[in-house]
Design a protein around this motif. Structure first.
Motif, PDB file in Angstrom:
ATOM      1  N   TYR A   1      77.590  37.203  26.459  1.00 49.30           N
ATOM      2  CA  TYR A   1      78.866  37.721  25.988  1.00 49.30           C
ATOM      3  C   TYR A   1      79.975  36.690  26.204  1.00 49.30           C
ATOM      4  CZ  TYR A   1      76.693  42.357  25.977  1.00 49.30           C
ATOM      5  OH  TYR A   1      75.866  43.435  25.736  1.00 49.30           O
ATOM      6  N   MET A   2      80.838  36.566  25.203  1.00 47.77           N
ATOM      7  CA  MET A   2      82.047  35.780  25.344  1.00 47.77           C
ATOM      8  C   MET A   2      83.169  36.729  25.737  1.00 47.77           C
ATOM      9  SD  MET A   2      84.296  33.838  22.398  1.00 47.77           S
ATOM     10  CE  MET A   2      82.976  32.712  21.936  1.00 47.77           C
ATOM     11  N   LEU A   3      83.794  36.461  26.881  1.00 42.46           N
ATOM     12  CA  LEU A   3      84.881  37.293  27.374  1.00 42.46           C
ATOM     13  C   LEU A   3      86.174  36.489  27.420  1.00 42.46           C
ATOM     14  CD1 LEU A   3      86.032  39.839  28.915  1.00 42.46           C
ATOM     15  CD2 LEU A   3      85.335  38.669  31.029  1.00 42.46           C
ATOM     16  N   ASN A   4      87.255  37.094  26.942  1.00 39.03           N
ATOM     17  CA  ASN A   4      88.578  36.516  27.162  1.00 39.03           C
ATOM     18  C   ASN A   4      89.094  37.134  28.449  1.00 39.03           C
ATOM     19  OD1 ASN A   4      91.155  35.489  27.153  1.00 39.03           O
ATOM     20  ND2 ASN A   4      91.674  36.194  25.095  1.00 39.03           N
ATOM     21  N   LYS A   5      88.863  36.435  29.550  1.00 41.96           N
ATOM     22  CA  LYS A   5      89.196  36.986  30.863  1.00 41.96           C
ATOM     23  C   LYS A   5      90.703  37.191  31.008  1.00 41.96           C
ATOM     24  CE  LYS A   5      89.389  35.869  35.757  1.00 41.96           C
ATOM     25  NZ  LYS A   5      90.856  36.111  35.737  1.00 41.96           N
ATOM     26  N   PRO A   6      91.099  38.388  31.427  1.00 43.56           N
ATOM     27  CA  PRO A   6      92.525  38.624  31.682  1.00 43.56           C
ATOM     28  C   PRO A   6      92.881  38.306  33.137  1.00 43.56           C
ATOM     29  CG  PRO A   6      91.340  40.690  31.831  1.00 43.56           C
ATOM     30  CD  PRO A   6      90.307  39.620  31.533  1.00 43.56           C
ATOM     31  N   LYS A   7      94.168  38.242  33.422  1.00 42.58           N
ATOM     32  CA  LYS A   7      94.608  38.095  34.806  1.00 42.58           C
ATOM     33  C   LYS A   7      94.284  39.371  35.577  1.00 42.58           C
ATOM     34  CE  LYS A   7      98.507  35.014  33.807  1.00 42.58           C
ATOM     35  NZ  LYS A   7      99.983  34.844  33.908  1.00 42.58           N
TER      36      LYS A   7
ATOM     37  N   MET B   1      84.131  25.686  26.626  1.00 41.88           N
ATOM     38  CA  MET B   1      83.155  25.176  27.579  1.00 41.88           C
ATOM     39  C   MET B   1      81.981  24.663  26.769  1.00 41.88           C
ATOM     40  SD  MET B   1      81.470  26.994  30.943  1.00 41.88           S
ATOM     41  CE  MET B   1      80.913  28.425  30.035  1.00 41.88           C
ATOM     42  N   GLY B   2      81.800  23.352  26.753  1.00 46.09           N
ATOM     43  CA  GLY B   2      80.780  22.774  25.901  1.00 46.09           C
ATOM     44  C   GLY B   2      81.071  23.088  24.445  1.00 46.09           C
ATOM     45  N   SER B   3      80.071  23.582  23.741  1.00 44.03           N
ATOM     46  CA  SER B   3      80.223  23.901  22.320  1.00 44.03           C
ATOM     47  C   SER B   3      80.855  25.265  22.091  1.00 44.03           C
ATOM     48  CB  SER B   3      78.851  23.867  21.637  1.00 44.03           C
ATOM     49  OG  SER B   3      77.986  24.836  22.212  1.00 44.03           O
ATOM     50  N   LEU B   4      81.048  26.038  23.169  1.00 40.22           N
ATOM     51  CA  LEU B   4      81.552  27.405  23.033  1.00 40.22           C
ATOM     52  C   LEU B   4      83.080  27.420  23.132  1.00 40.22           C
ATOM     53  CD1 LEU B   4      80.563  30.330  22.695  1.00 40.22           C
ATOM     54  CD2 LEU B   4      80.650  30.547  25.193  1.00 40.22           C
ATOM     55  N   THR B   5      83.725  27.888  22.059  1.00 36.27           N
ATOM     56  CA  THR B   5      85.184  27.953  22.000  1.00 36.27           C
ATOM     57  C   THR B   5      85.634  29.401  21.959  1.00 36.27           C
ATOM     58  OG1 THR B   5      85.311  25.842  20.814  1.00 36.27           O
ATOM     59  CG2 THR B   5      87.220  27.296  20.658  1.00 36.27           C
ATOM     60  N   LEU B   6      86.685  29.702  22.706  1.00 34.58           N
ATOM     61  CA  LEU B   6      87.195  31.070  22.781  1.00 34.58           C
ATOM     62  C   LEU B   6      87.583  31.570  21.397  1.00 34.58           C
ATOM     63  CD1 LEU B   6      88.068  33.464  24.573  1.00 34.58           C
ATOM     64  CD2 LEU B   6      90.320  32.374  24.743  1.00 34.58           C
ATOM     65  N   ASP B   7      87.072  32.741  21.043  1.00 35.33           N
ATOM     66  CA  ASP B   7      87.393  33.384  19.775  1.00 35.33           C
ATOM     67  C   ASP B   7      88.855  33.814  19.816  1.00 35.33           C
ATOM     68  OD1 ASP B   7      87.660  35.127  17.575  1.00 35.33           O
ATOM     69  OD2 ASP B   7      85.588  35.804  17.734  1.00 35.33           O
ATOM     70  N   GLU B   8      89.658  33.284  18.895  1.00 36.53           N
ATOM     71  CA  GLU B   8      91.095  33.578  18.894  1.00 36.53           C
ATOM     72  C   GLU B   8      91.390  35.043  18.576  1.00 36.53           C
ATOM     73  OE1 GLU B   8      91.956  32.098  14.296  1.00 36.53           O
ATOM     74  OE2 GLU B   8      92.623  30.894  15.992  1.00 36.53           O
ATOM     75  N   ASN B   9      90.401  35.770  18.072  1.00 38.46           N
ATOM     76  CA  ASN B   9      90.595  37.187  17.771  1.00 38.46           C
ATOM     77  C   ASN B   9      90.431  38.087  18.994  1.00 38.46           C
ATOM     78  OD1 ASN B   9      91.027  36.874  14.923  1.00 38.46           O
ATOM     79  ND2 ASN B   9      88.824  36.522  14.683  1.00 38.46           N
ATOM     80  N   LEU B  10      89.933  37.518  20.091  1.00 41.46           N
ATOM     81  CA  LEU B  10      89.735  38.302  21.308  1.00 41.46           C
ATOM     82  C   LEU B  10      91.010  38.310  22.144  1.00 41.46           C
ATOM     83  CD1 LEU B  10      86.186  37.135  22.506  1.00 41.46           C
ATOM     84  CD2 LEU B  10      86.776  39.260  21.328  1.00 41.46           C
ATOM     85  N   LYS B  11      91.535  39.488  22.385  1.00 41.30           N
ATOM     86  CA  LYS B  11      92.686  39.628  23.260  1.00 41.30           C
ATOM     87  C   LYS B  11      92.206  39.614  24.708  1.00 41.30           C
ATOM     88  CE  LYS B  11      95.105  42.505  19.863  1.00 41.30           C
ATOM     89  NZ  LYS B  11      95.688  43.852  19.591  1.00 41.30           N
ATOM     90  N   PRO B  12      93.096  39.339  25.663  1.00 36.48           N
ATOM     91  CA  PRO B  12      92.671  39.364  27.070  1.00 36.48           C
ATOM     92  C   PRO B  12      91.990  40.683  27.427  1.00 36.48           C
ATOM     93  CG  PRO B  12      94.839  38.388  26.908  1.00 36.48           C
ATOM     94  CD  PRO B  12      94.499  38.894  25.526  1.00 36.48           C
ATOM     95  N   GLY B  13      90.808  40.590  28.006  1.00 39.06           N
ATOM     96  CA  GLY B  13      90.028  41.769  28.360  1.00 39.06           C
ATOM     97  C   GLY B  13      88.993  42.150  27.322  1.00 39.06           C
ATOM     98  N   GLU B  14      89.081  41.557  26.117  1.00 37.94           N
ATOM     99  CA  GLU B  14      88.111  41.865  25.067  1.00 37.94           C
ATOM    100  C   GLU B  14      86.952  40.879  25.105  1.00 37.94           C
ATOM    101  OE1 GLU B  14      90.993  43.977  21.724  1.00 37.94           O
ATOM    102  OE2 GLU B  14      90.319  41.919  21.391  1.00 37.94           O
ATOM    103  N   TYR B  15      85.834  41.272  24.517  1.00 37.42           N
ATOM    104  CA  TYR B  15      84.631  40.453  24.532  1.00 37.42           C
ATOM    105  C   TYR B  15      83.812  40.735  23.276  1.00 37.42           C
ATOM    106  CZ  TYR B  15      82.320  44.801  25.875  1.00 37.42           C
ATOM    107  OH  TYR B  15      81.849  46.080  25.894  1.00 37.42           O
ATOM    108  N   ARG B  16      82.830  39.882  23.069  1.00 35.00           N
ATOM    109  CA  ARG B  16      81.859  40.095  21.987  1.00 35.00           C
ATOM    110  C   ARG B  16      80.574  39.368  22.337  1.00 35.00           C
ATOM    111  NH1 ARG B  16      80.908  35.512  19.256  1.00 35.00           N
ATOM    112  NH2 ARG B  16      82.555  34.021  18.739  1.00 35.00           N
ATOM    113  N   PRO B  17      79.438  39.824  21.777  1.00 41.10           N
ATOM    114  CA  PRO B  17      78.188  39.086  21.993  1.00 41.10           C
ATOM    115  C   PRO B  17      78.264  37.717  21.321  1.00 41.10           C
ATOM    116  CG  PRO B  17      77.762  41.305  21.169  1.00 41.10           C
ATOM    117  CD  PRO B  17      79.218  41.056  20.993  1.00 41.10           C
ATOM    118  N   LEU B  18      77.597  36.739  21.898  1.00 44.34           N
ATOM    119  CA  LEU B  18      77.495  35.440  21.249  1.00 44.34           C
ATOM    120  C   LEU B  18      76.597  35.542  20.023  1.00 44.34           C
ATOM    121  CD1 LEU B  18      78.865  34.374  23.799  1.00 44.34           C
ATOM    122  CD2 LEU B  18      77.186  32.514  23.846  1.00 44.34           C
ATOM    123  N   THR B  19      76.892  34.740  19.027  1.00 42.66           N
ATOM    124  CA  THR B  19      76.020  34.673  17.860  1.00 42.66           C
ATOM    125  C   THR B  19      74.788  33.850  18.212  1.00 42.66           C
ATOM    126  OG1 THR B  19      77.025  32.637  17.003  1.00 42.66           O
ATOM    127  CG2 THR B  19      78.057  34.733  16.363  1.00 42.66           C
TER     128      THR B  19
END
Length: 233
Positions: free
Chosen positions: A65-71, A205-223
């Motif tokens: 899962y890609m997570l946009n970690k919130p504070k 991180m490496g080839s993985l870039t944060l999805d700009e559509n994910l708000k802090p606290g949101e996540y999605r499975p990696l493709t």
């Protein structure tokens, strides 16, 4: 891949082993439509249908899962004081997920949540030289030779020297690329040149870039493409 039925149930977070044994005795567990009384029997999670109390249980050997970690959330599997990043993954299928690396409690941005230990090791090992990119806002005057200091490697307050890094500064904002992840490293690097980080977000991180559509606290499975790309780092 064949695994024990009780192991399947525990890994999916459905039941503990003792609960599974009791459920089997009561006929609550069906394997391919038939009640199964023995929880030590072997099943194939990819082929056999497992139903508990009328609900089919899905299985995944690995999850990513890609997570946009919130504070305000800690990079841990459990914590007595603060919510954890793993708790944010509400629809996870497995109970053994963990964050691949750490972000400070006040740091936002990209965090990989998985149970793939080998992939995590490869991403975090300094020997692999996997780039990690951060957006930082800071207070203080960035020195004229700051870029060269970051490129040469900085001596932190404890005497440890960082690996060479790349930084682009625009006013009080900076985009920093490092290849390691020491404790509070980015903040300590800025402190080494007389600046104080006031906001920090990991972008990639490496080839993985944060999805700009994910708000802090949101996540999605990696493709599948993202997973394969990470494994080739």
């Amino acid at each position: 891949m064949m695994i024990r039925l009780d192991k399947f149930l525990t890994e999916t977070g459905s039941l503990t082993r003792s609960q599974a044994k009791e459920a089997a005795k009561k006929g609550r567990i069906l394997v391919n439509g038939e009640a199964e009384k023995k929880t030590d029997r072997k099943i194939d999670p990819e082929k056999d249908e497992i139903v508990l109390d009328g609900k089919r249980i899905s299985y995944a050997a690995y999850e990513y899962y890609m997570l946009n970690k919130p504070k305000g959330v800690v990079s841990a599997t459990e914590d007595k004081k603060y919510p954890t990043v793993v708790q944010l993954i509400q629809d996870r299928k497995r109970t053994d997920l963990f964050p691949a690396g750490r972000l400070d409690i006040d740091t936002e941005g990209l965090l990989l949540i998985t149970n793939d230990g080998e992939l995590t090791h490869n991403l975090l090992s300094p020997k692999k030289h996997v780039d990690k990119v951060y957006l930082a806002e800071f207070e203080g005057v960035f020195p004229e030779d700051g870029k060269e200091q970051f490129q040469a490697g900085l001596i932190l307050e404890d005497g440890v020297k960082t690996m060479p890094s790349h930084i682009i500064v625009n006013g009080n904002q900076a985009r920093l690329t490092i290849k390691e992840g020491k404790f509070h490293q980015v903040k300590r690097m800025f402190q080494a040149v007389g600046c104080q980080v006031t906001y920090l977000k990991r972008l990639s991180m490496g080839s993985l870039t944060l999805d700009e559509n994910l708000k802090p606290g949101e996540y999605r499975p990696l493709t599948n493409e993202e997973i394969e790309s990470l494994k080739q780092q």
